[in-house]
Every structure is written in C-alpha cells, then in structure tokens.
Design a protein around this motif. Structure first.
Motif, mmCIF file in Angstrom:
data_model
loop_
_atom_site.group_PDB
_atom_site.id
_atom_site.type_symbol
_atom_site.label_atom_id
_atom_site.label_comp_id
_atom_site.label_asym_id
_atom_site.label_seq_id
_atom_site.Cartn_x
_atom_site.Cartn_y
_atom_site.Cartn_z
ATOM 1 N N GLY A 173 0.834 -1.190 0.000
ATOM 2 C CA GLY A 173 0.000 0.000 0.000
ATOM 3 C C GLY A 173 0.870 1.242 0.000
ATOM 4 O O GLY A 173 2.017 1.211 0.453
ATOM 5 N N VAL A 174 0.319 2.349 -0.504
ATOM 6 C CA VAL A 174 1.108 3.577 -0.608
ATOM 7 C C VAL A 174 0.256 4.787 -0.242
ATOM 8 O O VAL A 174 -0.908 4.881 -0.628
ATOM 9 C CB VAL A 174 1.700 3.746 -2.031
ATOM 10 N N LEU A 175 0.838 5.661 0.549
ATOM 11 C CA LEU A 175 0.263 6.986 0.785
ATOM 12 C C LEU A 175 1.020 7.931 -0.124
ATOM 13 O O LEU A 175 2.110 8.385 0.195
ATOM 14 C CB LEU A 175 0.405 7.389 2.257
ATOM 15 N N PHE A 176 0.443 8.195 -1.288
ATOM 16 C CA PHE A 176 1.094 9.021 -2.307
ATOM 17 C C PHE A 176 0.686 10.465 -2.095
ATOM 18 O O PHE A 176 -0.503 10.773 -1.955
ATOM 19 C CB PHE A 176 0.691 8.560 -3.708
ATOM 20 N N THR A 177 1.675 11.370 -2.085
ATOM 21 C CA THR A 177 1.365 12.782 -1.917
ATOM 22 C C THR A 177 2.149 13.617 -2.920
ATOM 23 O O THR A 177 3.180 13.180 -3.445
ATOM 24 C CB THR A 177 1.712 13.293 -0.492
ATOM 25 N N LEU A 237 -4.298 7.639 -0.086
ATOM 26 C CA LEU A 237 -3.885 6.333 0.421
ATOM 27 C C LEU A 237 -4.548 5.276 -0.440
ATOM 28 O O LEU A 237 -5.770 5.259 -0.598
ATOM 29 C CB LEU A 237 -4.312 6.158 1.882
ATOM 30 N N VAL A 238 -3.742 4.397 -1.021
ATOM 31 C CA VAL A 238 -4.251 3.299 -1.838
ATOM 32 C C VAL A 238 -3.691 2.013 -1.240
ATOM 33 O O VAL A 238 -2.487 1.762 -1.309
ATOM 34 C CB VAL A 238 -3.836 3.440 -3.313
ATOM 35 N N ASN A 244 -8.235 -2.558 -5.632
ATOM 36 C CA ASN A 244 -7.471 -1.388 -6.027
ATOM 37 C C ASN A 244 -6.626 -1.650 -7.259
ATOM 38 O O ASN A 244 -6.475 -0.765 -8.114
ATOM 39 C CB ASN A 244 -6.580 -0.919 -4.870
ATOM 40 N N GLU A 245 -6.036 -2.825 -7.361
ATOM 41 C CA GLU A 245 -5.210 -3.096 -8.547
ATOM 42 C C GLU A 245 -6.063 -3.089 -9.807
ATOM 43 O O GLU A 245 -5.667 -2.543 -10.836
ATOM 44 C CB GLU A 245 -4.466 -4.418 -8.401
ATOM 45 N N VAL A 246 -7.260 -3.665 -9.732
ATOM 46 C CA VAL A 246 -8.173 -3.635 -10.881
ATOM 47 C C VAL A 246 -8.534 -2.194 -11.218
ATOM 48 O O VAL A 246 -8.533 -1.787 -12.392
ATOM 49 C CB VAL A 246 -9.439 -4.468 -10.581
ATOM 50 N N PHE A 247 -8.853 -1.405 -10.192
ATOM 51 C CA PHE A 247 -9.253 -0.013 -10.401
ATOM 52 C C PHE A 247 -8.131 0.795 -11.049
ATOM 53 O O PHE A 247 -8.359 1.532 -12.024
ATOM 54 C CB PHE A 247 -9.642 0.602 -9.055
#
Length: 260
Positions: A173-177, A237-238, A244-247
C-alpha cells in the motif's frame, strides 16, 4: 509571513509557527541499498550509511546481502521492488512523493520534515539524475522514475497513476502525496481508523458543513454542490487490495487519453 502547511484531518495539522520553525536534523540515517549509476537506463538507488554502503555489494543493501528469495519487481516501474519497500513498510503502507530537479528544494524539505516528525516509512521517487543525487546526499531511500515520464505536464502527471500501480504490483500500500505536502506528525494512526477502506483521498472541498458518521471524513454527498472535480489526488492512500489493482489498471489507460 510563513506559508501554511497542507493540512489533512488529524494527520497533518500544524500552525504557521510550526511550519516556519527550523526542521530538526534527522537522527540515524536510513539503511538501504548502495547507490547505483543514476545515468543508466532504469537505474535505481536506495541509499545507505556510507560505512554500510562500502561493505555491501554494489546494488545491494546490507539488510539484503543474502536474500532468501529473489526480489519481486514491479512490471510498471521496474526500479521498484519489494526488497526496497517491504523493510520500510509500516501498517501495510509507505509514504511516497516524487520530484524532479525543478522541485529539488521541495524534495529536500519533504524528507527533512518526515525525519523531524520521526516518520521512517517513506521512499522517494526521482524523475531525473540530479534529484536522485539529492536523495543520495540525504541518505534517503529512493528509486528512479526517469524511464516512465513524459515531456508534457499531463504526461508527467500521469506518473502518479503509474507509481501507485507499481506499489500495488509488489503488494504494498502507498500513501502518495504531492511534493509540496508537509507532514508534522505520523499519519498512520489516523488512517488506520478505517482499516477496511480501499482508498482515502483528500478533497478540494473548501466549505464542509457536515461530516460522515465517523466525525473525521468529509461527507461525499456535498461534492456535487461544491466542485466539478472534488477529489484531489495530491494526497491519496491506496491500500494493496485486489480491488485497487483492478481499479488503477483501468484508470491508467483512461488518463492516457486526456489531451496534452
């Protein structure tokens, strides 16, 4: 006057005084792989203390000198591997932001702010060699993104989707900012209040008069009244879920169709 830092719920709130205060120097340097040649295509560098780097084989971290299994690399971002990210992960996630040389000072400030807040579960993405070198100077864990970016603003912005997909491909998982975000406290406890949420995304809603039942999340029913595009992927956050991978795999080609 000091610029206000980005605030997001209880995770990243600070006063202008705190934003202007000198950032404390980092404590112990984070361990990682010894730097590789940033000029090589697809080169990645995860950074170690000088003494550890000199003792480790080229391209390997001291902690991974004798891996029990081969590293799993992302297909979308080949420089991103679970051997780099897994030791940094906390609560099933790492914090990530990316930058190029034009935003080098933002990137330096980003890393120093994380360390000042005693946040260690982060890894940086470098869009070019000079930025990778800057992360090397900071001894910050980082990987190269030079092989997946484009020349236009839209093309470069699409690296966000690719980077998120890269983390999902290695089951992280990643909190991308965005690089202009500043954390002044650990966001993980706040985010872990919703362990079943696949995604938590910031918004552009400037006036929120009602909250959802949690008391912390904004009421999505107000989105259509305030902004044509209310969600802001400057903070997202993903989590590493199959949904999520499909999305994100569906999202990536849709973004590619946007006008430059």
């Amino acid at each position: 006057s000091p610029h206000a830092v980005v605030a997001w719920g209880a995770a990243v709130e600070a006063s202008a005084t705190a934003a202007a205060a000198p950032l404390r120097a980092a404590g112990a340097a984070q361990a990682g792989r010894a730097p590789t040649d940033a000029s090589a295509p697809g080169a990645a560098a995860t950074l170690a203390q000088p003494s550890a780097a000199s003792a480790a084989p080229q391209g390997a971290s001291p902690a991974a000198e004798a891996p029990s299994r081969p590293c799993v690399h992302s297909r979308t971002v080949p420089t991103l591997s679970d051997c780099l990210v897994s030791p940094l992960s906390r609560g099933g996630m790492v914090i990530n932001a990316v930058a190029d040389h034009k935003y080098r000072l933002y990137a330096v400030n980003y890393v120093r702010a994380l360390r000042a807040a005693s946040i260690a579960n982060f890894v940086m993405g470098a869009l070019d060699g000079p930025t990778l070198a800057a992360f090397r100077d900071l001894q910050a864990p980082a990987f190269s993104l030079a092989n997946i970016t484009g020349g236009s603003w839209h093309a470069t912005n699409r690296h966000k989707i690719r980077v998120v997909l890269g983390f999902l491909e290695i089951r992280q998982g990643v909190l991308f900012t965005d690089i202009d975000v500043m954390f002044v406290s650990d966001p993980v406890p706040f985010l872990n209040q919703w362990p079943d949420a696949d995604q938590l995304v910031s918004s552009d809603m400037m006036d929120v008069q009602a909250r959802s039942g949690s008391g912390h999340l904004e009421d999505v029913r107000q989105f259509r009244f305030q902004h044509a595009a209310p969600l802001n992927v400057g903070i997202m956050l993903v989590r590493a879920t199959a949904n999520n991978e499909v999305f994100v795999r569906d999202w990536l080609p849709r973004g590619a169709g946007e006008p430059e």
